[in-house]
Structures are given as C-alpha cells and as structure tokens.
Motif scaffolding. Structure first.
Motif, PDB file in Angstrom:
ATOM      1  N   UNK A   1      34.874 -10.661  76.121  1.00 18.25           N
ATOM      2  CA  UNK A   1      34.007 -10.643  77.286  1.00 18.25           C
ATOM      3  C   UNK A   1      34.475  -9.656  78.344  1.00 18.25           C
ATOM      4  N   UNK A   2      34.021  -9.877  79.573  1.00 18.43           N
ATOM      5  CA  UNK A   2      34.283  -8.967  80.687  1.00 18.43           C
ATOM      6  C   UNK A   2      34.705  -9.776  81.902  1.00 18.43           C
ATOM      7  N   UNK A   3      35.760  -9.322  82.556  1.00 18.47           N
ATOM      8  CA  UNK A   3      36.153  -9.886  83.846  1.00 18.47           C
ATOM      9  C   UNK A   3      35.425  -9.130  84.940  1.00 18.47           C
ATOM     10  N   UNK A   4      34.748  -9.858  85.819  1.00 21.45           N
ATOM     11  CA  UNK A   4      33.994  -9.209  86.892  1.00 21.45           C
ATOM     12  C   UNK A   4      34.283  -9.882  88.231  1.00 21.45           C
ATOM     13  N   UNK A   5      33.940  -9.155  89.284  1.00 22.66           N
ATOM     14  CA  UNK A   5      33.841  -9.715  90.628  1.00 22.66           C
ATOM     15  C   UNK A   5      32.473  -9.326  91.167  1.00 22.66           C
ATOM     16  N   UNK A   6      31.872 -10.215  91.950  1.00 19.93           N
ATOM     17  CA  UNK A   6      30.522  -9.984  92.444  1.00 19.93           C
ATOM     18  C   UNK A   6      30.550  -9.471  93.875  1.00 19.93           C
ATOM     19  N   UNK A   7      29.606  -8.577  94.202  1.00 20.79           N
ATOM     20  CA  UNK A   7      29.469  -8.132  95.584  1.00 20.79           C
ATOM     21  C   UNK A   7      28.537  -9.068  96.342  1.00 20.79           C
ATOM     22  N   UNK A   8      28.244  -8.744  97.596  1.00 23.66           N
ATOM     23  CA  UNK A   8      27.422  -9.644  98.417  1.00 23.66           C
ATOM     24  C   UNK A   8      25.951  -9.623  98.008  1.00 23.66           C
ATOM     25  N   UNK A   9      25.578  -8.731  97.067  1.00 21.36           N
ATOM     26  CA  UNK A   9      24.214  -8.707  96.540  1.00 21.36           C
ATOM     27  C   UNK A   9      24.125  -9.373  95.168  1.00 21.36           C
ATOM     28  N   UNK A  10      25.244  -9.965  94.730  1.00 24.40           N
ATOM     29  CA  UNK A  10      25.248 -10.648  93.442  1.00 24.40           C
ATOM     30  C   UNK A  10      25.348  -9.729  92.251  1.00 24.40           C
ATOM     31  N   UNK A  11      25.873  -8.502  92.459  1.00 24.99           N
ATOM     32  CA  UNK A  11      26.036  -7.549  91.359  1.00 24.99           C
ATOM     33  C   UNK A  11      27.519  -7.347  91.076  1.00 24.99           C
ATOM     34  N   UNK A  12      27.879  -7.089  89.816  1.00 25.06           N
ATOM     35  CA  UNK A  12      29.279  -6.802  89.503  1.00 25.06           C
ATOM     36  C   UNK A  12      29.792  -5.610  90.307  1.00 25.06           C
ATOM     37  N   UNK A  13      30.979  -5.746  90.868  1.00 23.89           N
ATOM     38  CA  UNK A  13      31.575  -4.724  91.737  1.00 23.89           C
ATOM     39  C   UNK A  13      32.836  -4.199  91.055  1.00 23.89           C
ATOM     40  N   UNK A  14      32.724  -3.042  90.399  1.00 22.02           N
ATOM     41  CA  UNK A  14      33.846  -2.504  89.641  1.00 22.02           C
ATOM     42  C   UNK A  14      35.015  -2.124  90.538  1.00 22.02           C
ATOM     43  N   UNK A  15      34.719  -1.583  91.710  1.00 17.30           N
ATOM     44  CA  UNK A  15      35.802  -1.206  92.622  1.00 17.30           C
ATOM     45  C   UNK A  15      36.593  -2.431  93.067  1.00 17.30           C
ATOM     46  N   UNK A  16      35.886  -3.500  93.389  1.00 14.27           N
ATOM     47  CA  UNK A  16      36.568  -4.731  93.804  1.00 14.27           C
ATOM     48  C   UNK A  16      37.398  -5.286  92.656  1.00 14.27           C
ATOM     49  N   UNK A  17      36.850  -5.211  91.431  1.00 13.56           N
ATOM     50  CA  UNK A  17      37.588  -5.692  90.265  1.00 13.56           C
ATOM     51  C   UNK A  17      38.850  -4.863  90.042  1.00 13.56           C
TER      52      UNK A  17
END
Length: 276
Positions: free
Chosen positions: A66-82
């Motif tokens: 799978x994939x480890x993700x973090x979400x931004x304030x719009x509910x989209x995966x945020x690669x920079x934050x991850x």
C-alpha cells in the motif's frame, strides 16, 4: 510489484480492468507475521518512524502492499507533508496506511491468486481504523474516472488487469498494472546545465522581472536534444563552477512535472521538447 506507464499516458476502457486512485505518498509493505514491520519499496525498515501504526488491526500472518499518506486541509494526499514527516524525528503528525493488495493471509502466500481473489481477501483481512484504510476500487469507464481524478487535482490512476493471469509479481514491473499520471505542463527557461551526469537547470519569470530557479530536469533529454543543446550552449554560458555552467536564459523548453511544490519548485520534472 510495479506498474508500467500506460500507452501515451492515456486511460482506456476495458471490462477486463479495474481502476484505483494513485495516491501521492510513500509506497510501502506492512507485515504482521510475528510482529509489525514496515518496509519501503526499496526494502528499508522504517517501522520506528511511525509509532501510530503499532495500533494495528491486521491479524497475525498478514502482509499488505500500500501507500503511506498524509492529508491536506482539502482532503487530498500531501506528498510534501509526507516527505517532511518521513525525514523528521520530531514531526508526529499521524499518517494513514492505505492498502491496495495483500501478499499473505493467515500466514499463506496469496500472490498467486488473481487480483479479484486477492481483493476479496483484503476486504476480509482487517477492519479499517484511523491509521489503516483500504483503497476503493472503481469498476466502470476508466476514462471518465480519470477525468474525475484529474478534476480533483489528484495524482492519477492505476489500471489493473482482472484476468486469470493477474497474479502479484514480486519485484517486477508488470503490464498487468498500468499507471496514468496527472502531469502538469509548463514552459520554462533553460538557465544552465549540470556538467557531470548531465541535467538542465530550469527557471521561470519572477514578479520583479528576474529569473527564479525552479529545479533540475534530469529526465527526458534524448541524445538528439542534447546534441542540439551542445551546439548552442557555449554562446550563452556566462559563469561556471565545478558542477554547473550558468547560461543566459534565452532557450525555453516544454516540460511536464508531477506538480509544483509549495515553494514554487518543480517536482520530478521531465523534459519534452525545446520551444522554438
């Protein structure tokens, strides 16, 4: 198991395929055989970086892809934050592991099953919680689905074969999986080049009229492009150091990039052609 690029980076309709969102994060394997281990796709052990994953709903004998993700304030995966979370020892913002495949179930190797067979086992394997989710699949017209994904500004889709030979191929790039990436396109100035391991330096116009550096283009330059570039570069170089030559920004190129970072840089840019 890795995916091929879909032909011309285009989605296609096929009753023999399903589609999944391509989540922008850190690809990894989560194993709960005798204890929990988390590995990157390059087989680096990273379990201790993510203590929130120890609240694990996976029964013993389970291995997931799978994939480890973090979400931004719009509910989209945020690669920079991850990426920031992965590189920091102090950042404790929770991650989410999104599973899309299963390699072992109740201790049994299930990679030889079809994709649909593995999806059925994945549904049974665990109950979702705040840190463990299952990627939702789409069965229908993948062309329409890709347009929905693109409209939301997501990373793209993966199209996966449902045929009887759709087993999980470990450590292989398989045409059973095909990725369609939601590229962003732009024209940039070429402001120099890297001498060793050749690459182009890119810049764009800043608000004050100067040129703002936006990254290094390492992919996509063919021998024909480099030959054309070599015939012009010496006339434009005004400064050099050990690693780079800096040029007057008179040449432009069309590039594609995964996206623009928050600091205005290109992410994984690919050269397409010179702009005449």
């Amino acid at each position: 198991m890795l995916a091929y690029n879909a032909k011309n980076n285009k989605p296609f309709y096929s009753k023999h395929h399903l589609a999944e969102p391509k989540l922008d994060g850190l690809r990894c394997i989560v194993s709960n055989m005798d204890r929990l281990y988390v590995y990157t796709r390059h087989n680096n052990l990273i379990t201790n970086k993510f203590p929130e994953l120890y609240s694990c709903p996976l029964p013993e004998g389970t291995i997931l892809d799978g994939v480890l993700i973090m979400m931004d304030d719009q509910g989209k995966p945020d690669f920079e934050a991850m990426s920031a979370r992965f590189l920091s020892s102090k950042n404790k913002t929770p991650v989410i592991f999104c599973a899309f495949d299963i390699l072992r179930y109740k201790g049994i190797d299930v990679t030889g099953l079809t994709l649909l067979g593995r999806k059925e086992l994945l549904d049974k394997a665990f109950t979702e919680n705040e840190n463990y989710k299952k990627i939702k699949v789409f069965e229908g017209n993948a062309v329409d689905y890709y347009e929905q994904v693109r409209g939301r500004g997501l990373d793209g889709i993966i199209m996966k074969s449902k045929k009887e030979n759709s087993k999980y191929e470990i450590d292989k790039r398989s045409k059973q999986w095909q990725k369609v990436i939601n590229w962003t396109y732009a024209d940039v100035f070429i402001s120099g080049y890297r001498k060793n391991n050749f690459a182009l330096l890119a810049s764009i116009d800043a608000a004050d009229g100067s040129k703002f550096p936006v990254g290094v283009i390492e992919s996509g330059v063919t021998s024909v492009h480099q030959q054309a570039f070599d015939s012009l570069k010496n006339r434009l170089v005004f400064k050099e150091d050990q690693n780079f030559a800096y040029m007057e920004p008179r040449i432009m190129a069309k590039i594609k990039t995964r996206n623009w970072t928050k600091s205005g840089k290109l992410r994984s840019p690919v050269f397409m052609e010179f702009v005449i």
